[in-house]
Design an enzyme around this catalytic site. Structure first.
Site, PDB file in Angstrom:
ATOM      1  CB  VAL A  50     -24.458   8.041   0.464  1.00 43.66           C
ATOM      2  CG1 VAL A  50     -24.437   6.796   0.706  1.00 43.66           C
ATOM      3  CG2 VAL A  50     -25.602   8.212   1.205  1.00 43.66           C
TER       4      VAL A  50
ATOM      5  CE1 TYR B 261     -13.028   3.933  -8.934  1.00 43.86           C
ATOM      6  CE2 TYR B 261     -15.132   3.937  -8.936  1.00 43.86           C
ATOM      7  CZ  TYR B 261     -14.181   3.620  -8.781  1.00 43.86           C
ATOM      8  OH  TYR B 261     -13.473   2.387  -7.797  1.00 43.86           O
TER       9      TYR B 261
ATOM     10  CB  SER C 177     -16.074  -0.162 -10.618  1.00 39.77           C
ATOM     11  OG  SER C 177     -16.777   0.952  -9.891  1.00 39.77           O
TER      12      SER C 177
ATOM     13  CG  ASP D  36      -2.332   0.874   0.614  1.00 38.18           C
ATOM     14  OD1 ASP D  36      -3.147  -0.331   1.051  1.00 38.18           O
ATOM     15  OD2 ASP D  36      -1.820   2.207   0.823  1.00 38.18           O
TER      16      ASP D  36
ATOM     17  N   GLY E  47     -25.265  12.544 -14.982  1.00 36.59           N
ATOM     18  CA  GLY E  47     -24.324  10.606 -15.310  1.00 36.59           C
ATOM     19  C   GLY E  47     -24.738   9.805 -13.898  1.00 36.59           C
TER      20      GLY E  47
HETATM   21  N1  UDP Z   1     -26.089  10.819  -1.604  1.00 32.01           N
HETATM   22  C1  UDP Z   1     -27.269  11.168  -1.419  1.00 32.01           C
HETATM   23  N2  UDP Z   1     -26.977  12.124  -0.271  1.00 32.01           N
HETATM   24  C2  UDP Z   1     -25.174  12.227  -0.023  1.00 32.01           C
HETATM   25  C3  UDP Z   1     -24.418  11.619  -1.042  1.00 32.01           C
HETATM   26  C4  UDP Z   1     -24.790  10.721  -1.984  1.00 32.01           C
HETATM   27  O1  UDP Z   1     -28.315  10.989  -1.725  1.00 32.01           O
HETATM   28  O2  UDP Z   1     -24.683  13.451   0.000  1.00 32.01           O
HETATM   29  C5  UDP Z   1     -27.366   9.732  -3.056  1.00 32.01           C
HETATM   30  C6  UDP Z   1     -26.826   9.841  -4.473  1.00 32.01           C
HETATM   31  O3  UDP Z   1     -27.420  10.125  -4.990  1.00 32.01           O
HETATM   32  C7  UDP Z   1     -26.672   8.295  -4.517  1.00 32.01           C
HETATM   33  C8  UDP Z   1     -26.721   7.195  -3.525  1.00 32.01           C
HETATM   34  O4  UDP Z   1     -26.843   8.154  -1.864  1.00 32.01           O
HETATM   35  O5  UDP Z   1     -27.900   7.572  -4.952  1.00 32.01           O
HETATM   36  C9  UDP Z   1     -24.896   6.498  -2.927  1.00 32.01           C
HETATM   37  O6  UDP Z   1     -23.801   8.025  -3.695  1.00 32.01           O
HETATM   38  P1  UDP Z   1     -22.261   7.191  -3.771  1.00 32.01           P
HETATM   39  O7  UDP Z   1     -21.538   8.333  -4.051  1.00 32.01           O
HETATM   40  O8  UDP Z   1     -22.168   6.817  -2.199  1.00 32.01           O
HETATM   41  O9  UDP Z   1     -22.658   6.283  -4.559  1.00 32.01           O
HETATM   42  P2  UDP Z   1     -22.731   6.019  -6.070  1.00 32.01           P
HETATM   43  O10 UDP Z   1     -23.582   8.143  -6.344  1.00 32.01           O
HETATM   44  O11 UDP Z   1     -21.204   5.821  -6.758  1.00 32.01           O
HETATM   45  O12 UDP Z   1     -23.456   4.989  -6.058  1.00 32.01           O
END
Ligand code: UDP
Length: 335
Positions: free
Chosen positions: A191, A147, A123, A34, A269
């Site tokens: 999140v 990413y 991913s 790491d 997106g």
């Molecule tokens: N999300 C949210 N508030 C935040 C961050 C994320 O409601 O402050 C929601 C976001 O719209 C998504 C989910 O949580 O539906 C997961 O988001 P994250 O960024 O963890 O992962 P990803 O979008 O890549 O699936």
């Protein structure tokens, strides 16, 4: 199962540290590589006493440093990568170096050592906004940001090394992994880290859009289990989704965590749903998820102190932090 010598790149990171814990518990010997760019030695602090664990600070691109560590290794888990959307848009060079060149370097080190298994952490972001739910491995590849693209390119390298050099490779595509020690770097992302820090600070949860969007939240010990199943199998050249078997709305997450919310704009997106079709991995590897969403969230709340050091995001600081996201990905939405 007989003891294996394992190399885990990114073993000091969130997912990597749970995998290391699992491999040691199973009686294996583990060498962690790491560079501590986002991984942290503290993530392995509780395992420091183990004579079976060796922790080496090195970058995956530093072949001279890493190659000797693969000598005698049987299982390689390549988890080291840069994560997060916004910094990948701002610094694509770093992401290409870490996630693409770094993967090629690890593959070559593993090939020279003639390892018996190579498992790659891919991913589900490769699916972009999919047409079908649950989404099978055969769905179209549509990376939406650097990413996602660099993780996908890493996966292609891994499969190619399997095809050309006969290396026994497996790629596992993770869907929204969460669990204790999920990263709390300064960057805005994942999140759970955002909401748990907000809960500790008695601030409202910043819910994106109407919160009806759903995610296939997969508990990290189930992910570690999938990686070990892939290593222990004889399957090669295959890609497997790793998901929870269901999909949960952000509103449901808020309900389980409890507390007030504030809404922030929907992000360009972003899929309205992520949901893995896990039929393939269930059939081929006999793997299935064990931790329910409710139990997983409870475990997060039991470990909430970890997020005391995490930044507390507000709608204003999120707007600032995600500027590039809106600037560069907006056209993709209408395309
Ligand atoms: N999300 C949210 N508030 C935040 C961050 C994320 O409601 O402050 C929601 C976001 O719209 C998504 C989910 O949580 O539906 C997961 O988001 P994250 O960024 O963890 O992962 P990803 O979008 O890549 O699936």
């Amino acid at each position: 199962m007989s003891q294996k010598h394992c190399v885990v790149t990114g073993g000091a990171g969130f997912i990597g540290s749970h995998l290391v814990e699992r491999l040691l518990a199973d009686g294996h010997r583990v060498t962690v590589i790491d560079n501590f760019s986002t991984g942290r030695p503290e993530n392995l602090e509780h395992l420091k006493g183990s004579k079976q664990l060796k922790l080496v600070q090195a970058d995956t691109n530093d072949r001279a440093a890493i190659a000797p560590l693969f000598k005698g290794a049987q299982w390689v888990f390549h988890i080291a990568a840069l994560a997060d959307i916004v910094p990948s848009i701002e610094r694509p060079d770093d992401y290409f170096r870490a996630n693409v060149s770094g993967t090629e370097s690890v593959l070559e080190a593993a090939r020279a050592a003639r390892v018996s298994r190579f498992v790659y952490a891919a991913s589900s972001s490769c699916y972009g906004i999919p047409d079908k739910f649950p989404t099978p491995e055969t769905a179209a590849i549509r990376p939406q940001y650097p990413y996602a693209l660099t993780k996908r390119l890493g996966e292609e390298l891994v499969l190619h090394w399997g095809q050309v050099y006969g290396m026994p490779v497996v790629s596992t595509r993770f869907f929204n992994v969460y669990g204790p020690r999920s990263r709390t770097s300064g960057t805005y992302g994942a999140v759970f880290g955002v909401f748990l820090a907000q809960k500790l600070a008695n601030k409202p949860y910043t819910v994106v859009g109407d919160g009806k969007q759903t995610r296939d939240f997969t508990f990290v010990s189930d992910v570690a289990d999938a990686l070990v199943s892939a290593a222990g199998s004889t399957v090669s050249g295959e890609v497997f989704n790793v998901g929870s078997g269901s999909t949960y709305s952000i509103n449901r997450l808020v309900e389980l965590l409890g507390g007030p919310v504030i809404h922030i704009p929907k992000r360009p997106g972003e899929p309205d749903c992520t949901f893995a079709d896990t039929a393939k991995i269930r059939k081929a590897l006999g793997w299935k998820p064990k931790v329910s969403f409710e139990d997983g969230v409870e475990k997060m709340l039991a470990n909430i102190d970890y997020w005391r050091k995490a930044p507390v995001w507000t709608p204003q600081s999120i707007e600032q932090a995600t500027k590039t996201w809106f600037e560069f990905l907006e056209p993709a939405k209408t395309a």
